[in-house]
Motif scaffolding. Structure first.
Motif, mmCIF file in Angstrom:
data_model
loop_
_atom_site.group_PDB
_atom_site.id
_atom_site.type_symbol
_atom_site.label_atom_id
_atom_site.label_comp_id
_atom_site.label_asym_id
_atom_site.label_seq_id
_atom_site.Cartn_x
_atom_site.Cartn_y
_atom_site.Cartn_z
ATOM 1 N N MET A 1 -23.124 8.202 1.138
ATOM 2 C CA MET A 1 -23.208 8.517 -0.286
ATOM 3 C C MET A 1 -23.255 7.237 -1.128
ATOM 4 O O MET A 1 -24.055 7.135 -2.069
ATOM 5 N N ILE A 2 -22.429 6.268 -0.789
ATOM 6 C CA ILE A 2 -22.389 5.024 -1.562
ATOM 7 C C ILE A 2 -23.714 4.271 -1.442
ATOM 8 O O ILE A 2 -24.238 3.740 -2.437
ATOM 9 N N ASN A 3 -24.283 4.236 -0.264
ATOM 10 C CA ASN A 3 -25.583 3.561 -0.091
ATOM 11 C C ASN A 3 -26.675 4.248 -0.902
ATOM 12 O O ASN A 3 -27.538 3.584 -1.490
ATOM 13 N N GLN A 4 -26.638 5.568 -0.955
ATOM 14 C CA GLN A 4 -27.617 6.302 -1.754
ATOM 15 C C GLN A 4 -27.469 5.972 -3.241
ATOM 16 O O GLN A 4 -28.468 5.782 -3.952
ATOM 17 N N LEU A 5 -26.250 5.888 -3.715
ATOM 18 C CA LEU A 5 -26.021 5.605 -5.134
ATOM 19 C C LEU A 5 -26.357 4.154 -5.474
ATOM 20 O O LEU A 5 -26.871 3.865 -6.568
ATOM 21 N N ARG A 6 -26.087 3.237 -4.558
ATOM 22 C CA ARG A 6 -26.411 1.835 -4.813
ATOM 23 C C ARG A 6 -27.926 1.607 -4.871
ATOM 24 O O ARG A 6 -28.406 0.721 -5.587
ATOM 25 N N ARG A 7 -28.661 2.418 -4.123
ATOM 26 C CA ARG A 7 -30.122 2.279 -4.127
ATOM 27 C C ARG A 7 -30.776 3.142 -5.205
ATOM 28 O O ARG A 7 -32.012 3.135 -5.325
ATOM 29 N N PHE A 8 -29.987 3.837 -5.963
ATOM 30 C CA PHE A 8 -30.538 4.738 -6.977
ATOM 31 C C PHE A 8 -31.277 3.914 -8.036
ATOM 32 O O PHE A 8 -30.716 2.982 -8.612
ATOM 33 N N PRO A 9 -32.547 4.213 -8.306
ATOM 34 C CA PRO A 9 -33.329 3.384 -9.237
ATOM 35 C C PRO A 9 -32.732 3.370 -10.641
ATOM 36 O O PRO A 9 -32.341 4.412 -11.168
ATOM 37 N N LYS A 10 -32.676 2.204 -11.229
ATOM 38 C CA LYS A 10 -32.136 2.054 -12.578
ATOM 39 C C LYS A 10 -32.907 2.917 -13.583
ATOM 40 O O LYS A 10 -32.309 3.549 -14.449
ATOM 41 N N GLN A 11 -34.232 2.928 -13.451
ATOM 42 C CA GLN A 11 -35.041 3.689 -14.397
ATOM 43 C C GLN A 11 -34.745 5.187 -14.298
ATOM 44 O O GLN A 11 -34.638 5.885 -15.306
ATOM 45 N N LYS A 12 -34.584 5.684 -13.077
ATOM 46 C CA LYS A 12 -34.295 7.108 -12.889
ATOM 47 C C LYS A 12 -32.908 7.433 -13.447
ATOM 48 O O LYS A 12 -32.710 8.487 -14.070
ATOM 49 N N TRP A 13 -31.929 6.537 -13.219
ATOM 50 C CA TRP A 13 -30.592 6.757 -13.772
ATOM 51 C C TRP A 13 -30.652 6.807 -15.295
ATOM 52 O O TRP A 13 -30.006 7.656 -15.914
ATOM 53 N N THR A 14 -31.418 5.917 -15.895
ATOM 54 C CA THR A 14 -31.514 5.874 -17.359
ATOM 55 C C THR A 14 -32.112 7.161 -17.911
ATOM 56 O O THR A 14 -31.688 7.661 -18.950
ATOM 57 N N VAL A 15 -33.087 7.708 -17.208
ATOM 58 C CA VAL A 15 -33.668 8.989 -17.623
ATOM 59 C C VAL A 15 -32.605 10.087 -17.570
ATOM 60 O O VAL A 15 -32.504 10.921 -18.480
ATOM 61 N N MET A 16 -31.797 10.081 -16.527
ATOM 62 C CA MET A 16 -30.726 11.074 -16.409
ATOM 63 C C MET A 16 -29.687 10.895 -17.517
ATOM 64 O O MET A 16 -29.195 11.870 -18.099
#
Length: 435
Positions: A362-377
Motif C-alpha cells: 500500500m505504501i509503495n502504491q501511494l508513494r508512486r501516486f502521480p502528483k497531478q492525479k492527486w491534485t485532481v482528486m
C-alpha cells in the motif's frame, strides 16, 4: 376481370389519400427526435401525471412529545409539547461523539424550517398529501443517552421509548394503511432501535453502516445510506500555491486501533505501517483535544487512512473529505452514501484487506501516486465536500437535501410495495415458490 382490377385500384387509392395526408401532416421522425428549433422554443412541457422528479418530496412529520427527540439534548427540559421551529434547540457544542450520529436531528430541523426553492423535501401538515411519513424519534441519541452501556438501568428508558413509539404508530391509520412501508426512520447508530427492529423491518431506514444491520432489515432497494456527521471543522481556506507539497505527511491515521469484527485490521495495520517516516499511525481516543489534533493531521496529509472499525464505515472518512485529504479506504464490503450521484473513485483510493496487509504494497502504491492525479482528486474533494455538510437551516445540495433526494428516489419502489400489500392475499408469494 378488368372491372375487378379497376375497383381494387380505386379502393386502394381511396385508402392511400388520407394516409398520405396524415403522414404529410405528422412528421414521424419529429415525434421521436425533436428538432433544434423545437428544443430552442419556449414551449413548456407538463410532467407526466405520476412524475415527481420536478417536485419536492412531500413529508408528513409526526408531532411526537419531546421526550422522543429534543428533550434528550437538554435533560432539564421536561415540556412534552412537540417542538416547533420557534423553539428548535441548537445542537450543543459539547456533545462530543454524539454529534456523528445526529443525522436524525438535522433531518427533523429541515422539516421544521419549512424549506425554500432549493429544498428537496417540504413538510405537509395534511397527511393525505404526504409521499412519505417522517418519524422524529432520535433513536441513535436515545441509545447514546440512555442505553450506551447496554446493561445499566437507563437502558430501560431506551426500550420504553421504543415501546411507546410503536404504540403511537400502530394507532395511526397511515401506519396501518402501508404497514409502515412509507415511514422514514433515521437509525445511524448501529445499536439504534435495537429492541423493536423487527417491527419496522419494512420501513425506510436512514443508516450509515448498511452492513451492520441484520439481513432481513437492511435492503438497498428501500433504505438510504447516510454519511456520518463529521466532527472536525471543515477546511474552508485550503488554497495553497502547491497543495501536494504543502502536505508533508504521506498517510495519516489517528484513532482506536483495537476494534472487533473487521476492525481487527487496525491492529494489524499498526504493525505493517510502523517504521515509515512519512506515515503517521497513532492510537488515540476521541477527546476534544484529540479531535483538534486529528484535524490538523488530516489537513497536513496527502492521504488519510480509513480502515474498518466496529463497522465497515466510520466518521473518519467524512472528516477526511471535509479536510480535503484523499481517503484511502480499506474495506471489502463498505456501502457509501449518495453513490448513485457521486463517483468515489474520482477522489478516493481503495484497497482490499488482502492488499492492505501485504507488507510495503500500500505504501509503495501511494508513494508512486502521480502528483497531478492527486491534485485532481484534491480539487474534486473541494468540489463535493459541501454534500457532506449538515447544517440548520439547510442549504442547497447539502447532506440533508441529498438524503431527502435519496428518499425521493425510493418513492416508486415504496409506492409499488404499498399498493401490492393492499391487494395480495399471500405476501411475497414468489419467495415461497419451488424451483
Amino acid at each position: 376481370m378488368f372491372g375487378k382490377v379497376v375497383i381494387s385500384f380505386i379502393v386502394a387509392l381511396l385508402l392511400l389519400i388520407p394516409c398520405s395526408i396524415l403522414v404529410a401532416t405528422l412528421d414521424v421522425r419529429s415525434y421521436y427526435h425533436r428538432s433544434l428549433a423545437t428544443l430552442n422554443s419556449p414551449v413548456v412541457v407538463a410532467p407526466a401525471p405520476c412524475s415527481t422528479h420536478l417536485l419536492p418530496l412531500r413529508v408528513y412529520m409526526y408531532d411526537l412529545p419531546r421526550r422522543f427527540n429534543v428533550a434528550m439534548l437538554h435533560r432539564r427540559n421536561t415540556t412534552d409539547a412537540p417542538v416547533t421551529v420557534e423553539d428548535f434547540p441548537v445542537w450543543p457544542n459539547n456533545s462530543g461523539l454524539k454529534k456523528q450520529h445526529s443525522v436524525e436531528y438535522w433531518m427533523m430541523g429541515s422539516l421544521l424550517y419549512g424549506g425554500d426553492e432549493s429544498s428537496e423535501a417540504i413538510r405537509v401538515l395534511d397527511p393525505e398529501l404526504a409521499d412519505v411519513f417522517f418519524v422524529p424519534f432520535f433513536s441513535s441519541l436515545s441509545f447514546n443517552t440512555h442505553g450506551h452501556h447496554m446493561t445499566d438501568s437507563a437502558t430501560k428508558i431506551d426500550r420504553q421509548l421504543q415501546i411507546d413509539l410503536m404504540g403511537i404508530l400502530r394507532k395511526s391509520k397511515y401506519w396501518q394503511r402501508s404497514g409502515g412501508r412509507d415511514h422514514v426512520f433515521p437509525m445511524t447508530h448501529p445499536n439504534a432501535f435495537r429492541f423493536l427492529r423487527d417491527q419496522v423491518n419494512e420501513s425506510i431506514h436512514v443508516v450509515v453502516d448498511f452492513g451492520r444491520y441484520p439481513k432481513g432489515m437492511s435492503n438497498l432497494e428501500k433504505d438510504v445510506v447516510s454519511p456520518y456527521v463529521h466532527v472536525v471543522d471543515s477546511f474552508t481556506d485550503d488554497e495553497p500555491p502547491d497543495p501536494y507539497e504543502s502536505r508533508s505527511t504521506l498517510l495519516f491515521f489517528r484513532g482506536k486501533t483495537f476494534r472487533k469484527d473487521d476492525g481487527i485490521i487496525r491492529a494489524k495495520l499498526a504493525k505493517i505501517l510502523a517504521g515509515y517516516d512519512d506515515v503517521h499511525y497513532e492510537r488515540s481516543v476521541a477527546t476534544g483535544e484529540n479531535i483538534k489534533l486529528s484535524s490538523e493531521g488530516m489537513r497536513s496529509s496527502k492521504f488519510c487512512l480509513h480502515p474498518a472499525g466496529d463497522t465497515p464505515s466510520s466518521c473518519r472518512l467524512f472528516d477526511a473529505i471535509v479536510s480535503h485529504c484523499v481517503p484511502v479506504i480499506v474495506s471489502d464490503k463498505i456501502e457509501l452514501p449518495f453513490e448513485n450521484e457521486i463517483d468515489y473513485s474520482q477522489f478516493s483510493v481503495f484497497f482490499s484487506f488482502k492488499e492492505a496487509l501485504e507488507p510495503d504494497y500500500m505504501i509503495n502504491q501511494l508513494r508512486r501516486f502521480p502528483k497531478q492525479k492527486w491534485t485532481v482528486m484534491w480539487r474534486q474533494l473541494k468540489n463535493i465536500s459541501h454534500h457532506y455538510e449538515f447544517q440548520y437551516p439547510p442549504e442547497a445540495e447539502d447532506a440533508v437535501n441529498m438524503l431527502w433526494r435519496q428518499v425521493k428516489h425510493k418513492l416508486p419502489r415504496i409506492k409499488r410495495s404499498v399498493h401490492r400489500s393492499r391487494r395480495l392475499k399471500i405476501p411475497d408469494w414468489w419467495k415461497k415458490r419451488l424451483f
